[in-house]
Design a protein around this motif. Structure first.
Motif, PDB file in Angstrom:
ATOM      1  N   GLN A   8      -2.263   8.903   3.522  1.00  0.00           N
ATOM      2  CA  GLN A   8      -1.060   8.693   4.331  1.00  0.00           C
ATOM      3  C   GLN A   8      -0.977   7.257   4.826  1.00  0.00           C
ATOM      4  O   GLN A   8       0.094   6.656   4.818  1.00  0.00           O
ATOM      5  CB  GLN A   8      -1.030   9.665   5.520  1.00  0.00           C
ATOM      6  N   VAL A   9      -2.089   6.689   5.236  1.00  0.00           N
ATOM      7  CA  VAL A   9      -2.100   5.300   5.698  1.00  0.00           C
ATOM      8  C   VAL A   9      -1.625   4.377   4.576  1.00  0.00           C
ATOM      9  O   VAL A   9      -0.814   3.476   4.797  1.00  0.00           O
ATOM     10  CB  VAL A   9      -3.512   4.884   6.176  1.00  0.00           C
ATOM     11  N   ASN A  10      -2.101   4.607   3.363  1.00  0.00           N
ATOM     12  CA  ASN A  10      -1.742   3.751   2.236  1.00  0.00           C
ATOM     13  C   ASN A  10      -0.366   4.077   1.650  1.00  0.00           C
ATOM     14  O   ASN A  10       0.076   3.400   0.726  1.00  0.00           O
ATOM     15  CB  ASN A  10      -2.816   3.826   1.149  1.00  0.00           C
ATOM     16  N   HIS A  11       0.297   5.110   2.156  1.00  0.00           N
ATOM     17  CA  HIS A  11       1.646   5.463   1.705  1.00  0.00           C
ATOM     18  C   HIS A  11       2.642   5.451   2.868  1.00  0.00           C
ATOM     19  O   HIS A  11       3.671   6.116   2.818  1.00  0.00           O
ATOM     20  CB  HIS A  11       1.644   6.843   1.031  1.00  0.00           C
ATOM     21  N   ASP A  12       2.343   4.697   3.896  1.00  0.00           N
ATOM     22  CA  ASP A  12       3.195   4.616   5.086  1.00  0.00           C
ATOM     23  C   ASP A  12       4.491   3.879   4.747  1.00  0.00           C
ATOM     24  O   ASP A  12       4.467   2.710   4.355  1.00  0.00           O
ATOM     25  CB  ASP A  12       2.450   3.887   6.198  1.00  0.00           C
ATOM     26  N   GLU A  13       5.631   4.574   4.891  1.00  0.00           N
ATOM     27  CA  GLU A  13       6.924   3.975   4.566  1.00  0.00           C
ATOM     28  C   GLU A  13       7.305   2.843   5.517  1.00  0.00           C
ATOM     29  O   GLU A  13       8.194   2.053   5.213  1.00  0.00           O
ATOM     30  CB  GLU A  13       8.007   5.045   4.522  1.00  0.00           C
ATOM     31  N   ASN A  14       6.629   2.757   6.672  1.00  0.00           N
ATOM     32  CA  ASN A  14       6.870   1.628   7.578  1.00  0.00           C
ATOM     33  C   ASN A  14       6.235   0.345   7.050  1.00  0.00           C
ATOM     34  O   ASN A  14       6.646  -0.755   7.415  1.00  0.00           O
ATOM     35  CB  ASN A  14       6.330   1.928   8.976  1.00  0.00           C
ATOM     36  N   LEU A  15       5.206   0.479   6.199  1.00  0.00           N
ATOM     37  CA  LEU A  15       4.528  -0.692   5.627  1.00  0.00           C
ATOM     38  C   LEU A  15       4.991  -1.005   4.209  1.00  0.00           C
ATOM     39  O   LEU A  15       5.004  -2.162   3.795  1.00  0.00           O
ATOM     40  CB  LEU A  15       3.011  -0.465   5.598  1.00  0.00           C
ATOM     41  N   LYS A  32       7.768  -0.393   0.966  1.00  0.00           N
ATOM     42  CA  LYS A  32       9.043   0.096   0.442  1.00  0.00           C
ATOM     43  C   LYS A  32       8.710   0.923  -0.792  1.00  0.00           C
ATOM     44  O   LYS A  32       8.024   0.456  -1.689  1.00  0.00           O
ATOM     45  CB  LYS A  32       9.945  -1.086   0.067  1.00  0.00           C
ATOM     46  N   ASP A  33       9.179   2.160  -0.816  1.00  0.00           N
ATOM     47  CA  ASP A  33       8.940   3.077  -1.925  1.00  0.00           C
ATOM     48  C   ASP A  33       7.432   3.189  -2.217  1.00  0.00           C
ATOM     49  O   ASP A  33       6.959   2.801  -3.286  1.00  0.00           O
ATOM     50  CB  ASP A  33       9.711   2.611  -3.161  1.00  0.00           C
ATOM     51  N   PRO A  34       6.644   3.727  -1.259  1.00  0.00           N
ATOM     52  CA  PRO A  34       5.181   3.709  -1.368  1.00  0.00           C
ATOM     53  C   PRO A  34       4.596   4.508  -2.527  1.00  0.00           C
ATOM     54  O   PRO A  34       3.486   4.218  -2.971  1.00  0.00           O
ATOM     55  CB  PRO A  34       4.710   4.289  -0.034  1.00  0.00           C
ATOM     56  N   SER A  35       5.329   5.475  -3.068  1.00  0.00           N
ATOM     57  CA  SER A  35       4.782   6.281  -4.161  1.00  0.00           C
ATOM     58  C   SER A  35       4.992   5.652  -5.532  1.00  0.00           C
ATOM     59  O   SER A  35       4.414   6.109  -6.512  1.00  0.00           O
ATOM     60  CB  SER A  35       5.396   7.680  -4.152  1.00  0.00           C
ATOM     61  N   ALA A  36       5.803   4.604  -5.601  1.00  0.00           N
ATOM     62  CA  ALA A  36       6.066   3.946  -6.885  1.00  0.00           C
ATOM     63  C   ALA A  36       4.933   2.984  -7.232  1.00  0.00           C
ATOM     64  O   ALA A  36       4.377   2.320  -6.359  1.00  0.00           O
ATOM     65  CB  ALA A  36       7.385   3.192  -6.820  1.00  0.00           C
ATOM     66  N   PHE A  37       4.595   2.928  -8.512  1.00  0.00           N
ATOM     67  CA  PHE A  37       3.578   2.003  -9.000  1.00  0.00           C
ATOM     68  C   PHE A  37       4.216   0.627  -9.137  1.00  0.00           C
ATOM     69  O   PHE A  37       4.988   0.366 -10.051  1.00  0.00           O
ATOM     70  CB  PHE A  37       3.031   2.482 -10.343  1.00  0.00           C
ATOM     71  N   LYS A  38       3.938  -0.243  -8.173  1.00  0.00           N
ATOM     72  CA  LYS A  38       4.510  -1.588  -8.159  1.00  0.00           C
ATOM     73  C   LYS A  38       3.419  -2.599  -7.793  1.00  0.00           C
ATOM     74  O   LYS A  38       3.361  -3.079  -6.667  1.00  0.00           O
ATOM     75  CB  LYS A  38       5.642  -1.681  -7.131  1.00  0.00           C
ATOM     76  N   PRO A  39       2.561  -2.950  -8.733  1.00  0.00           N
ATOM     77  CA  PRO A  39       1.509  -3.910  -8.406  1.00  0.00           C
ATOM     78  C   PRO A  39       2.053  -5.273  -7.985  1.00  0.00           C
ATOM     79  O   PRO A  39       1.380  -6.017  -7.269  1.00  0.00           O
ATOM     80  CB  PRO A  39       0.686  -4.008  -9.690  1.00  0.00           C
ATOM     81  N   GLU A  40       3.286  -5.588  -8.375  1.00  0.00           N
ATOM     82  CA  GLU A  40       3.868  -6.881  -8.014  1.00  0.00           C
ATOM     83  C   GLU A  40       4.087  -7.007  -6.509  1.00  0.00           C
ATOM     84  O   GLU A  40       4.245  -8.110  -5.991  1.00  0.00           O
ATOM     85  CB  GLU A  40       5.181  -7.120  -8.773  1.00  0.00           C
ATOM     86  N   ARG A  41       4.067  -5.898  -5.785  1.00  0.00           N
ATOM     87  CA  ARG A  41       4.247  -5.962  -4.333  1.00  0.00           C
ATOM     88  C   ARG A  41       3.106  -6.723  -3.651  1.00  0.00           C
ATOM     89  O   ARG A  41       3.224  -7.141  -2.523  1.00  0.00           O
ATOM     90  CB  ARG A  41       4.415  -4.569  -3.731  1.00  0.00           C
ATOM     91  N   PHE A  42       1.999  -6.892  -4.356  1.00  0.00           N
ATOM     92  CA  PHE A  42       0.852  -7.598  -3.794  1.00  0.00           C
ATOM     93  C   PHE A  42       0.798  -9.067  -4.200  1.00  0.00           C
ATOM     94  O   PHE A  42      -0.184  -9.750  -3.923  1.00  0.00           O
ATOM     95  CB  PHE A  42      -0.446  -6.899  -4.204  1.00  0.00           C
ATOM     96  N   LEU A  43       1.842  -9.550  -4.868  1.00  0.00           N
ATOM     97  CA  LEU A  43       1.887 -10.947  -5.293  1.00  0.00           C
ATOM     98  C   LEU A  43       2.819 -11.749  -4.397  1.00  0.00           C
ATOM     99  O   LEU A  43       3.713 -11.197  -3.760  1.00  0.00           O
ATOM    100  CB  LEU A  43       2.358 -11.040  -6.751  1.00  0.00           C
ATOM    101  N   ASN A  44       2.638 -13.067  -4.406  1.00  0.00           N
ATOM    102  CA  ASN A  44       3.546 -13.929  -3.652  1.00  0.00           C
ATOM    103  C   ASN A  44       4.905 -13.948  -4.345  1.00  0.00           C
ATOM    104  O   ASN A  44       5.079 -13.379  -5.431  1.00  0.00           O
ATOM    105  CB  ASN A  44       2.967 -15.332  -3.478  1.00  0.00           C
TER     106      ASN A  44
END
Length: 130
Positions: A24-31, A33-45
């Motif tokens: 739940q912590v790693n899928h918090d919608e407050n942190l 956007k779309d936490p269940s989607a596989f988006k590794p680019e979210r961790f890039l600048n």
């Protein structure tokens, strides 16, 4: 717990075993956007050239604070080596016509309902010519 305490309005008696719902912590919608989607680019600048340390620190793989895993550094390197070896040597795909059911099954650990649709092939098969 080492003593009786109250947290967010909940009373927790002394000597209670407390589990953190890390999923739940790693899928918090407050942190995220779309936490269940596989988006590794979210961790890039923004340029996509470097890891955004502020975003990657939000993932609690190794805990937090003074109880953080002492082996985090070696654990991160082991995960990197293991994953890169798998991706280099193997090809992962779904069987044609199959779908994956990612409905979570909750418990002490969380797993997905149906994962039998994956197929794994060796990228560079060994030649058995003797």
């Amino acid at each position: 717990t080492t003593k009786a305490t109250a947290l967010n309005g909940y009373y927790i008696p002394k000597d209670t075993c407390v589990f953190i719902n890390q999923w739940q912590v790693n899928h918090d919608e407050n942190l995220w956007k779309d936490p269940s989607a596989f988006k590794p680019e979210r961790f890039l600048n923004a340029a996509g050239t470097e890891v955004n340390k502020m975003e990657s620190e939000k993932v609690l793989s190794f805990g937090l604070g003074k109880r953080r895993c002492i082996g985090e550094t070696i654990g991160r390197w082991e995960i990197f080596l293991f994953l890169t070896t798998l991706l280099q040597q193997l090809e992962f795909s779904l069987r044609p016509g199959d779908e994956v059911d990612i409905t979570p099954q909750y418990g002490l650990t969380m797993k997905y309902k149906k994962c039998e649709s994956f197929q794994i092939k060796q990228r560079f098969p060994m030649n058995n010519s003797s």
